[in-house]
Design a protein around this motif. Structure first.
Motif, short mmCIF file in Angstrom:
data_model
loop_
_atom_site.label_atom_id
_atom_site.label_comp_id
_atom_site.label_asym_id
_atom_site.label_seq_id
_atom_site.Cartn_x
_atom_site.Cartn_y
_atom_site.Cartn_z
N TYR A 55 -70.16 -8.42 20.19
CA TYR A 55 -69.30 -9.18 19.27
C TYR A 55 -69.08 -8.40 17.98
O TYR A 55 -67.95 -8.25 17.48
N LYS A 73 -65.58 -6.72 16.43
CA LYS A 73 -65.09 -7.06 15.08
C LYS A 73 -64.88 -5.79 14.26
O LYS A 73 -63.83 -5.61 13.62
N ARG A 123 -63.97 -11.27 21.97
CA ARG A 123 -64.01 -12.40 21.02
C ARG A 123 -64.18 -11.88 19.60
O ARG A 123 -63.52 -12.34 18.67
N GLY A 124 -65.06 -10.89 19.44
CA GLY A 124 -65.27 -10.30 18.11
C GLY A 124 -64.01 -9.65 17.58
O GLY A 124 -63.66 -9.82 16.40
N LYS A 128 -60.91 -10.36 18.33
CA LYS A 128 -59.91 -11.38 17.98
C LYS A 128 -60.28 -12.08 16.68
O LYS A 128 -59.39 -12.48 15.93
N ALA A 129 -61.58 -12.23 16.41
CA ALA A 129 -62.02 -12.85 15.15
C ALA A 129 -61.55 -12.02 13.96
O ALA A 129 -61.40 -12.54 12.84
N ALA A 130 -61.32 -10.74 14.18
CA ALA A 130 -60.82 -9.87 13.11
C ALA A 130 -59.36 -9.47 13.36
O ALA A 130 -58.90 -8.43 12.88
N GLN A 131 -58.62 -10.30 14.11
CA GLN A 131 -57.18 -10.09 14.36
C GLN A 131 -56.85 -8.74 15.01
O GLN A 131 -55.79 -8.16 14.78
N THR A 145 -59.64 -14.04 25.70
CA THR A 145 -59.39 -13.30 24.46
C THR A 145 -58.80 -11.92 24.74
O THR A 145 -58.73 -11.08 23.83
#
Lengths: 163, 163, 163, 163
Positions: A24, A28, A52-53, A55-58, A76
């Motif tokens: 993750y 990110k 997922r990581g 996508k959490a940071a676009q 994701t």
């Protein structure tokens, strides 16, 4: 112009909690650098956590799937490449990555590290697994790097990219 | 009826003299058992030596080539399968072998052992390379076997086939 | 969430001027719809023209290369997937596309249309080549569509996607 | 020394009675010439019939399977190559054949003919399907040959091999 692609490879269902946590973080950090994240795309373990990581940071996430369609794919994944080639797709994973980061270890991940070294692609091992480190640095002393944390793995990757 | 196929995998140009000697013996013993020998088909190292050994005992030799044609192929290959897939053909090598014998070690061979274990295919390591033994038996304790001589590798293979 | 991917397939060096013009328009229209453009990625013919068109409209371009590295790649490819699989990568092209648009015709393009139909993937033929239309609609009446202009091809694609 | 390999490609479940009859004859004639028969290996249609014909004449049969194991394989395949690559294995079929004979037509067969022509491999079309003949001879006038009977297909193949 071709974007920089960093591959994060690691176990699926066999991933440890640390593997998934590190994956993750790697996802990110890769997204924060502006790089594209490439994984094996399945909805399991390191692949799912790294995506997922990112996508959490676009970030932008690419999944190179072993299957012919989206069944079992991580949701994701932005860009799905369906190979229908099973584990033979592991060679595409490493050829399409500027740097390969192995997060954890298993039979599939071992094949990806070996295929990367065969193709002269640099590999960062993010693992405290002593036998992996000894084995792979023994196979290719100059293209295998060892990191203890995701941050260290990204710092090594940054140097490899700049070089 | 499908013939029994034994894969002998090992380094090409990086093969040691022992690797090549053992590969020749393996090829001969495989042919004497009436099994088909499968290799990566190139005219180098373990692939060439094993095929030569099998032909010395009137065996049938199959080569799964990474190329689109016969350039660089061992001339002791009876049946050439041209994949034009580079190292991705390593997965075909192991899927098509009833047992995989790794004779020596290198990046390509390591990928084949890992892909075999991923596919639950039994692997015999014919090597005194301690790090390989530790690494691969650590990955899959029940499907990796260690042999010290070609004769021992064939004895193990015989048991795996009978089973 | 997975992005919609439209594959534009067509001749490389054998492309006609009309093929290249139509490919550029297709790339532009695909990007304007917000879809990702997928091509075979080489710096030739329909692949290069479509990618150039998509970049002119700020789209995202994916190239599935037959090679192991970027030699011969169109410089308008954003995301390069290196397969090192030669023409076997044509199957990945069609499996990874939600709709396949064939712009012009040749042996490689014909293989992509046939592989798409084999995988039940809808194909739009943008070509006035009567023999192609007869042959492929004969093979699969329900999944082959014929368009006369890039605009018509996109209109058909839009309906196929919505469905 | 490498054996001569003749590929017989054709529909599986979609094969007509004539396709299957012709495939059986082709397999028998190929074996009688001392050539190896290569097919897609599945237990259906042209693949199964050709292999049965070759075994009736004591020939050697190779099957290049789309699967990872022997499920669905014709039991008349002597040598099974397991690719786990789905239709991407069609490119291996044609690269590994000295001459490709298309017996009947369908989407998979069409992809094999097109991939063969792309690789400059000669193709014999054994079919009275006018649209196939027009389409493929239009794509490559010099490497597509048309036969009306298995005997004629073998006569053409013999000339192509001698050449």
């Amino acid at each position: 112009m071709r974007k920089i692609v960093i591959g994060v490879m690691g176990p699926g269902t066999g991933a440890s909690e640390t593997d998934r946590h590190f994956a993750y973080e790697l996802g990110k950090l890769i997204a924060q650098e502006g790089w594209v994240l490439l994984t094996g795309g399945r909805n399991a373990g390191v692949m799912a956590a790294a995506s997922r990581g990112a996508k959490a940071a676009q970030g932008l996430t690419v999944g190179i799937l072993p299957t012919a369609d989206a069944s079992g794919m991580a949701d994701t994944v932005d860009l799905a490449i369906f190979t229908d080639m099973g584990s033979a797709r592991n060679n595409i994973n490493v050829l399409s990555s500027d740097v390969v980061i192995a997060c954890g270890m298993g039979t599939g991940t071992a094949s990806e590290v070996a295929l990367a070294l065969k193709a002269n692609k640099p590999v960062v091992l993010l693992s405290d697994h002593q036998e992996s480190q000894r084995f792979f640095t023994g196979l290719s002393a100059t293209t295998v790097f060892v990191a203890k944390t995701p941050q260290e793995a990204i710092a090594i990757t940054q140097k490899l990219i700049d070089y």
